[in-house]
Each structure stands twice: as structure tokens, then as C-alpha cells.
Design a protein around this motif. Structure first.
Motif, PDB file in Angstrom:
ATOM      1  N   ALA A  52      33.970  52.290  45.838  1.00  0.00           N
ATOM      2  CA  ALA A  52      35.024  53.262  46.087  1.00  0.00           C
ATOM      3  C   ALA A  52      34.495  54.454  46.866  1.00  0.00           C
ATOM      4  O   ALA A  52      33.285  54.575  47.118  1.00  0.00           O
ATOM      5  N   ALA A  53      35.408  55.355  47.245  1.00  0.00           N
ATOM      6  CA  ALA A  53      35.016  56.524  48.035  1.00  0.00           C
ATOM      7  C   ALA A  53      34.059  57.427  47.282  1.00  0.00           C
ATOM      8  O   ALA A  53      33.241  58.128  47.895  1.00  0.00           O
ATOM      9  N   ASP A  54      34.148  57.429  45.939  1.00  0.00           N
ATOM     10  CA  ASP A  54      33.252  58.280  45.158  1.00  0.00           C
ATOM     11  C   ASP A  54      31.891  57.655  44.913  1.00  0.00           C
ATOM     12  O   ASP A  54      31.058  58.214  44.188  1.00  0.00           O
ATOM     13  N   GLY A  55      31.656  56.486  45.492  1.00  0.00           N
ATOM     14  CA  GLY A  55      30.370  55.817  45.352  1.00  0.00           C
ATOM     15  C   GLY A  55      30.282  54.865  44.184  1.00  0.00           C
ATOM     16  O   GLY A  55      29.284  54.142  44.050  1.00  0.00           O
ATOM     17  N   SER A  56      31.288  54.821  43.323  1.00  0.00           N
ATOM     18  CA  SER A  56      31.245  53.925  42.169  1.00  0.00           C
ATOM     19  C   SER A  56      31.462  52.483  42.607  1.00  0.00           C
ATOM     20  O   SER A  56      32.188  52.206  43.559  1.00  0.00           O
ATOM     21  N   LYS A  57      30.833  51.564  41.899  1.00  0.00           N
ATOM     22  CA  LYS A  57      30.906  50.149  42.216  1.00  0.00           C
ATOM     23  C   LYS A  57      31.718  49.410  41.169  1.00  0.00           C
ATOM     24  O   LYS A  57      31.786  49.810  40.003  1.00  0.00           O
ATOM     25  N   ASP A  58      32.329  48.318  41.590  1.00  0.00           N
ATOM     26  CA  ASP A  58      33.066  47.482  40.653  1.00  0.00           C
ATOM     27  C   ASP A  58      32.084  46.726  39.765  1.00  0.00           C
ATOM     28  O   ASP A  58      30.937  46.483  40.148  1.00  0.00           O
ATOM     29  N   SER A  59      32.523  46.386  38.591  1.00  0.00           N
ATOM     30  CA  SER A  59      31.660  45.645  37.667  1.00  0.00           C
ATOM     31  C   SER A  59      32.516  44.784  36.760  1.00  0.00           C
ATOM     32  O   SER A  59      33.704  45.071  36.545  1.00  0.00           O
ATOM     33  N   SER A  60      31.921  43.733  36.242  1.00  0.00           N
ATOM     34  CA  SER A  60      32.628  42.852  35.322  1.00  0.00           C
ATOM     35  C   SER A  60      32.906  43.588  34.011  1.00  0.00           C
ATOM     36  O   SER A  60      32.167  44.489  33.617  1.00  0.00           O
ATOM     37  N   GLY A 115      47.847  41.646  57.619  1.00  0.00           N
ATOM     38  CA  GLY A 115      46.966  41.256  56.529  1.00  0.00           C
ATOM     39  C   GLY A 115      45.734  42.132  56.448  1.00  0.00           C
ATOM     40  O   GLY A 115      45.271  42.493  55.357  1.00  0.00           O
ATOM     41  N   THR A 116      45.196  42.497  57.611  1.00  0.00           N
ATOM     42  CA  THR A 116      44.018  43.362  57.637  1.00  0.00           C
ATOM     43  C   THR A 116      44.347  44.735  57.072  1.00  0.00           C
ATOM     44  O   THR A 116      43.613  45.280  56.244  1.00  0.00           O
ATOM     45  N   GLN A 117      45.460  45.308  57.515  1.00  0.00           N
ATOM     46  CA  GLN A 117      45.857  46.630  57.036  1.00  0.00           C
ATOM     47  C   GLN A 117      46.107  46.628  55.532  1.00  0.00           C
ATOM     48  O   GLN A 117      45.637  47.496  54.795  1.00  0.00           O
ATOM     49  N   ILE A 118      46.865  45.640  55.082  1.00  0.00           N
ATOM     50  CA  ILE A 118      47.210  45.588  53.666  1.00  0.00           C
ATOM     51  C   ILE A 118      45.964  45.339  52.826  1.00  0.00           C
ATOM     52  O   ILE A 118      45.786  45.934  51.759  1.00  0.00           O
ATOM     53  N   GLY A 119      45.091  44.459  53.296  1.00  0.00           N
ATOM     54  CA  GLY A 119      43.861  44.192  52.561  1.00  0.00           C
ATOM     55  C   GLY A 119      43.008  45.433  52.398  1.00  0.00           C
ATOM     56  O   GLY A 119      42.494  45.715  51.306  1.00  0.00           O
ATOM     57  N   GLN A 120      42.879  46.193  53.467  1.00  0.00           N
ATOM     58  CA  GLN A 120      42.122  47.442  53.394  1.00  0.00           C
ATOM     59  C   GLN A 120      42.779  48.409  52.417  1.00  0.00           C
ATOM     60  O   GLN A 120      42.120  49.025  51.578  1.00  0.00           O
ATOM     61  N   ALA A 121      44.090  48.550  52.523  1.00  0.00           N
ATOM     62  CA  ALA A 121      44.811  49.525  51.687  1.00  0.00           C
ATOM     63  C   ALA A 121      44.735  49.153  50.212  1.00  0.00           C
ATOM     64  O   ALA A 121      44.428  49.994  49.354  1.00  0.00           O
ATOM     65  N   VAL A 122      45.003  47.893  49.901  1.00  0.00           N
ATOM     66  CA  VAL A 122      44.984  47.454  48.508  1.00  0.00           C
ATOM     67  C   VAL A 122      43.569  47.526  47.948  1.00  0.00           C
ATOM     68  O   VAL A 122      43.358  47.896  46.786  1.00  0.00           O
ATOM     69  N   GLY A 123      42.573  47.200  48.777  1.00  0.00           N
ATOM     70  CA  GLY A 123      41.188  47.278  48.327  1.00  0.00           C
ATOM     71  C   GLY A 123      40.772  48.689  47.966  1.00  0.00           C
ATOM     72  O   GLY A 123      40.094  48.910  46.954  1.00  0.00           O
ATOM     73  N   VAL A 124      41.182  49.657  48.760  1.00  0.00           N
ATOM     74  CA  VAL A 124      40.850  51.052  48.462  1.00  0.00           C
ATOM     75  C   VAL A 124      41.649  51.547  47.262  1.00  0.00           C
ATOM     76  O   VAL A 124      41.147  52.266  46.408  1.00  0.00           O
ATOM     77  N   LEU A 125      42.924  51.158  47.188  1.00  0.00           N
ATOM     78  CA  LEU A 125      43.759  51.555  46.058  1.00  0.00           C
ATOM     79  C   LEU A 125      43.178  51.033  44.742  1.00  0.00           C
ATOM     80  O   LEU A 125      43.242  51.706  43.714  1.00  0.00           O
ATOM     81  N   ALA A 126      42.572  49.844  44.793  1.00  0.00           N
ATOM     82  CA  ALA A 126      41.964  49.270  43.588  1.00  0.00           C
ATOM     83  C   ALA A 126      40.831  50.129  43.056  1.00  0.00           C
ATOM     84  O   ALA A 126      40.490  50.049  41.874  1.00  0.00           O
ATOM     85  N   GLY A 127      40.246  50.948  43.919  1.00  0.00           N
ATOM     86  CA  GLY A 127      39.169  51.827  43.479  1.00  0.00           C
ATOM     87  C   GLY A 127      39.652  53.120  42.862  1.00  0.00           C
ATOM     88  O   GLY A 127      38.833  53.936  42.428  1.00  0.00           O
ATOM     89  N   GLU A 128      40.991  53.326  42.790  1.00  0.00           N
ATOM     90  CA  GLU A 128      41.515  54.612  42.322  1.00  0.00           C
ATOM     91  C   GLU A 128      42.537  54.482  41.192  1.00  0.00           C
ATOM     92  O   GLU A 128      42.683  55.403  40.388  1.00  0.00           O
ATOM     93  N   VAL A 129      43.258  53.370  41.118  1.00  0.00           N
ATOM     94  CA  VAL A 129      44.283  53.224  40.081  1.00  0.00           C
ATOM     95  C   VAL A 129      43.626  53.046  38.717  1.00  0.00           C
ATOM     96  O   VAL A 129      42.497  52.572  38.611  1.00  0.00           O
ATOM     97  N   VAL A 130      44.344  53.426  37.656  1.00  0.00           N
ATOM     98  CA  VAL A 130      43.801  53.294  36.305  1.00  0.00           C
ATOM     99  C   VAL A 130      44.561  52.250  35.493  1.00  0.00           C
ATOM    100  O   VAL A 130      44.168  51.939  34.364  1.00  0.00           O
ATOM    101  N   GLY A 131      45.665  51.707  36.039  1.00  0.00           N
ATOM    102  CA  GLY A 131      46.434  50.706  35.324  1.00  0.00           C
ATOM    103  C   GLY A 131      47.293  49.913  36.284  1.00  0.00           C
ATOM    104  O   GLY A 131      47.097  49.956  37.505  1.00  0.00           O
ATOM    105  N   SER A 132      48.276  49.189  35.747  1.00  0.00           N
ATOM    106  CA  SER A 132      49.117  48.335  36.588  1.00  0.00           C
ATOM    107  C   SER A 132      50.410  49.017  37.017  1.00  0.00           C
ATOM    108  O   SER A 132      51.184  48.448  37.787  1.00  0.00           O
TER     109      SER A 132
END
Length: 480
Positions: free
Chosen positions: A107-115, A207-224
Motif C-alpha cells: 500500500a501507499a503507507d508501505g504496509s504489505k499484504d499478508s495471509s 481492465g487496467t484502470q479498474i485493476g489499478q484502482a481496486v488494487g489500491v483500494l484494497a490497501g485502504e478499506v477495512v471491511g466489505s
């Protein structure tokens, strides 16, 4: 005609000045960064955490600029997949791939995804279970969460893509149709392969635009349900532990309280969407109504199609960047946006009021967390940037505070059952003008349905009496 397929040039020859030439080529953007596998420049990409990467001005140069033979083969394979795509208006396979790549970069804050580990799953399940118990005291709507899950960012992408497809496809469909409609009918048959290639590239670029947007959004949302729309599966309350930790990092609030407060919001959304069956279609229908009102700049599109050169396919991407498909401010869109903004404000306002009523007596940090979430939501945040860039649609609940005050006043005046009973039908909900005059709506005289039933019953009896009178008259006439 060019000797190379589609007019694509071969990789540049080795520069005469050796390593120095390579250095200059790299400085000029000849290479390609991992963040953007196709090198497409993204409109408004800065809002997503950074530029589209080197080569964004020329996707083919970025793709073929300085690749070794192995990479070149892979690039041609990717290009072939892009041009051979024959699905809907958006290449969702590409969107999914790029979203997952974006997530893997952090994510933009440097945090990484994890299992997600067992301890985190248990903590989320317990938080949602406790949240539902607290909500039982402040709303008449029963629990809507059949299960509670903890998602990684990658899992959020997988789970929410069907909802994104439902939201974005209507807009992309209009754009794709416009690509074919700008040519005269007699020319469309002759230009079939060209139009097909343009639509394939349009689907890839969406598809490229949406993929980028959803990928970044995934780094910021806290729920569904962060953006006020149900993006996840029905009846499944979901929280993202890694994002919750990042959200509460600098708040000075214990992590358990942050998790519980966010669980309250997620569980409240789930109750609303589970037990107000028309609400989801109402919100998504407003987005679809917006899509039907879209007007593509056909004059600009005609110029691009008329001058389109298969040897220079990046023209289409340049047109996207210049706003060829930016929606116009039509009456249809204004009406759809007004409906959507009011509905979002009512949803978010109800959740805000209900969660505050449940959390205030129990959490010392309730007020601070409420204000933080209000500011985060009302300022637009990632959701607004995503939709504004993709389809020009803002999802900001501009009247959040007004709606929250109205729901709280309704609770005081009519009780929990009277307040929640308004969700029975969309016509019973407050309107945008009611948000301007909440006291007027709260104290408006309600219809006494028992009296209405009595009036209808009396009206139903009158024809019978009339018939009896007619019959009596007939008998009298006969007697005479």
C-alpha cells in the motif's frame, strides 16, 4: 504496409555509445516498472498512489523498449491476449491480474499484504459476534451476518470483483458501443477488424484502470461495506486485519477497541442490506441510471477513429487520457446522482447513528472513532477517487451529518421501531429536502392506517347500498 505485425516495431538496436547509451535510454523512460505490466498511463493515477510507471506515454515502447528475448516473447503473448479478448466491455481477467499485482506491491503507507492467521480470524469473529449483541439493543433489524470472516487484501479483491463488474460494466458498455457507432453504417462492415481491435484494446484499458484502482483500494478499506455499497457476498461480515492495524496506528486507541468499532459498522451495514431487500437494487440501479445518461464525446471519438493508425495504437490510450469518455453533465445523470447521494447519506447516517448509540455507553473512544470515520467518509477518500477516475461518478455521502442527526431525532420522537420501520419502502424514506428540514420530517403527522382502513371499508359498502336502492326503486316502479 509495415513488414511487422500490426505495425509494431522491433526492439531498438544496441546503442553505439554502449553503456552510456543504455543509461540515457533508461532515463528517457525506455524501461518498464513492475507496477504497470502494459505500460498504460492511468488518468488520475496520482490519486491511486503514484504514476503509471515509466513508459506511460507510450505503452508499446514500454512493452518492447529494452527486453531480452525471453521477456519479449512474454510481452507478445500478453499483447496477443489483449487484442484477442472477445468478452464484455471490460477485460476482467486483466483487471483481476493487475489488482493482485498492485496488492502484492504494498500500500501507499508501505504496509504489505499478508495471509490471515488463526488468531486474527478468531479476533474478527469474536468482534463481530459482540458487535451484533450490542446492536440488538439499538435497532429492530435482526443480525444480517450469517458468518464473519477476516480477509487479506488479495481475498478482498477476489470477493468484491463481481460487485465491481456490476457497477462498472454499464458505463464501459456505453463506451464500447460508441466506438462502433461513430463510423457510418456502410463503413462499419469494412472496418470490422479495426473496430474489433479497438474494442479489445478498450476492454484491456478499462481492465487496467479498474485493476489499478481496486488494487489500491484494497490497501485502504477495512471491511466489505466501506463505500456504503455491499461489495462482498450476502450475509458475510468481513474485516481486513492488516488495514485495521494501519487505520488505528496513530489514533492512540487500543487495537481491540478499533477492531470492535469497525466490526459494529460492518455488522450494522449487514443488517441493513440483509433486511431491506430493495436497498441493494436501489443503489446499484442509481449507478445504472447514471450509466444510461452517459454521453460520449462523439466528435472527438470520430476524429480519433478517422485518424486511427494500426501502427500507432497508443492513440486510443492517449484519447482516454484526454477525457474523451468523460461523462457529460446531463439531466439524467443529475437525477441519478441525486438519488444515489441521498440514498448513500441515509445508509451512512443510519449506520453512524446506530453504531454511536451502541458504542457510546461502552467504548471510551467512541466519539473519537466516530469523528475519524466521519471525516474519512465525508472527504471522499479512496472510493470517490476510484469512481471519479473510472467513470466520473462520486460516491461521497455529502449529507452524512445531516442524515445522522435526522435518524437520531427520529429515534427520540418515534422510538427504534418507528425509526427502522421507514426502511420498509423507499417512498417512506426522507428525501433530500427532508435533510434540509429534519424537524419537519420528524414531527410530520403520520397516517393512521386504522382510520384509512375504516374509510376504505365504508367506501366499499356504498355501491351495495346503491344497488339495493336501485332494486327498491325498480320494485316500486313495477308496483305502479
Amino acid at each position: 504496409m509495415s513488414d511487422t505485425p500490426f505495425g509494431f516495431g522491433l526492439p531498438p538496436e544496441e546503442p553505439e555509445d554502449g553503456d552510456e547509451g543504455k543509461k540515457k535510454d533508461q532515463e528517457s523512460g525506455g524501461g518498464q516498472g513492475p507496477a504497470n505490466p502494459f505500460g498504460f498511463g492511468l488518468p488520475g493515477a496520482g490519486g491511486f498512489g503514484g504514476p503509471g510507471g515509466p513508459g506511460a506515454d507510450n505503452p508499446l515502447a514500454a512493452m518492447f523498449g529494452s527486453l531480452n528475448p525471453t521477456d519479449l516473447g512474454a510481452a507478445f503473448q500478453q499483447l496477443g491476449q489483449m487484442l484477442s479478448y472477445e468478452g464484455g466491455p471490460v477485460n476482467w481477467d486483466m483487471a483481476k491480474q493487475i489488482a493482485r499485482q498492485t496488492v502484492s506491491q504494498g500500500a501507499a503507507d508501505g504496509s504489505k499484504d499478508s495471509s490471515i492467521g488463526p488468531a486474527e480470524r478468531t479476533a474478527v469473529q469474536e468482534a463481530v459476534r459482540l458487535a451484533d449483541l450490542w446492536l440488538d439493543d439499538v435497532t429492530s433489524l435482526p443480525s444480517g451476518a450469517g458468518s464473519a470472516v477476516a480477509w487479506s487484501r488479495a481475498e478482498w479483491v477476489e470477493a468484491t470483483l463481481p460487485a465491481w463488474q456490476e457497477l462498472v460494466d454499464p458505463v464501459a458498455e456505453r463506451v464500447g458501443a460508441a466506438m462502433g457507432d461513430v463510423l457510418p453504417e456502410e463503413m462499419q462492415a469494412m472496418a470490422g477488424p479495426l473496430i474489433g481491435m479497438m474494442r479489445s484494446m478498450g476492454g484491456a484499458m478499462f481492465g487496467t484502470q479498474i485493476g489499478q484502482a481496486v488494487g489500491v483500494l484494497a490497501g485502504e478499506v477495512v471491511g466489505s461495506t466501506d463505500i456504503g455499497l455491499p461489495l462482498g457476498p450476502v450475509g458475510k461480515a468481513a474485516l481486513l486485519p492488516v488495514n485495521i492495524e494501519a487505520f488505528g496506528k496513530d489514533l492512540g486507541v487500543p487495537k481491540e477497541e478499533v477492531r470492535l468499532y469497525l466490526a459494529l459498522r460492518e455488522a450494522a451495514h449487514q443488517r441493513l442490506f440483509a433486511h431491506v431487500p430493495w436497498l441493494r437494487s436501489h443503489l446499484f440501479g442509481a449507478v445504472d441510471g447514471y450509466a444510461r445518461g452517459i454521453k460520449v464525446d462523439t466528435a472527438k471519438l470520430e476524429d480519433v477513429v478517422g485518424q486511427f493508425d494500426p501502427q500507432n495504437p497508443e492513440q486510443l490510450q492517449d484519447a482516454l487520457q484526454q477525457g474523451m469518455f468523460q461523462p457529460e453533465d446531463t439531466p439524467e445523470q443529475k437525477a441519478a446522482l441525486a438519488r444515489l447521494e441521498t440514498a448513500l447519506a441515509l445508509v451512512e447516517g443510519w449506520v453512524d447513528a446506530v453504531v454511536h448509540a451502541a458504542a457510546k455507553p461502552r467504548l471510551a473512544s467512541a466519539d473519537a472513532l466516530r469523528e475519524t470515520l466521519r471525516r474519512r467518509r465525508a472527504s471522499g477518500g479512496p472510493a470517490e477517487q476510484t469512481f471519479a477516475t473510472l467513470i466520473g461518478l462520486e460516491l461521497r455521502p455529502r449529507r452524512l451529518r445531516d442524515a445522522s442527526r435526522l435518524w437520531a431525532s427520529l429515534t427520540d420522537a418515534r422510538g427504534v421501531d418507528g425509526r427502522d420501520g421507514l426502511w420498509a419502502h423507499p417512498d417512506m424514506l426522507p428525501t433530500a429536502s427532508d435533510l434540509d428540514d429534519p424537524d419537519g420530517f420528524v414531527h410530520r403527522e403520520q397516517i393512521d392506517f386504522s382510520e384509512l382502513d375504516k374509510m376504505l371499508g365504508e367506501a366499499a359498502e356504498k355501491p351495495d347500498l346503491h344497488k339495493k336502492g336501485d332494486a327498491g326503486d325498480t320494485e316500486d316502479d313495477g308496483a305502479e
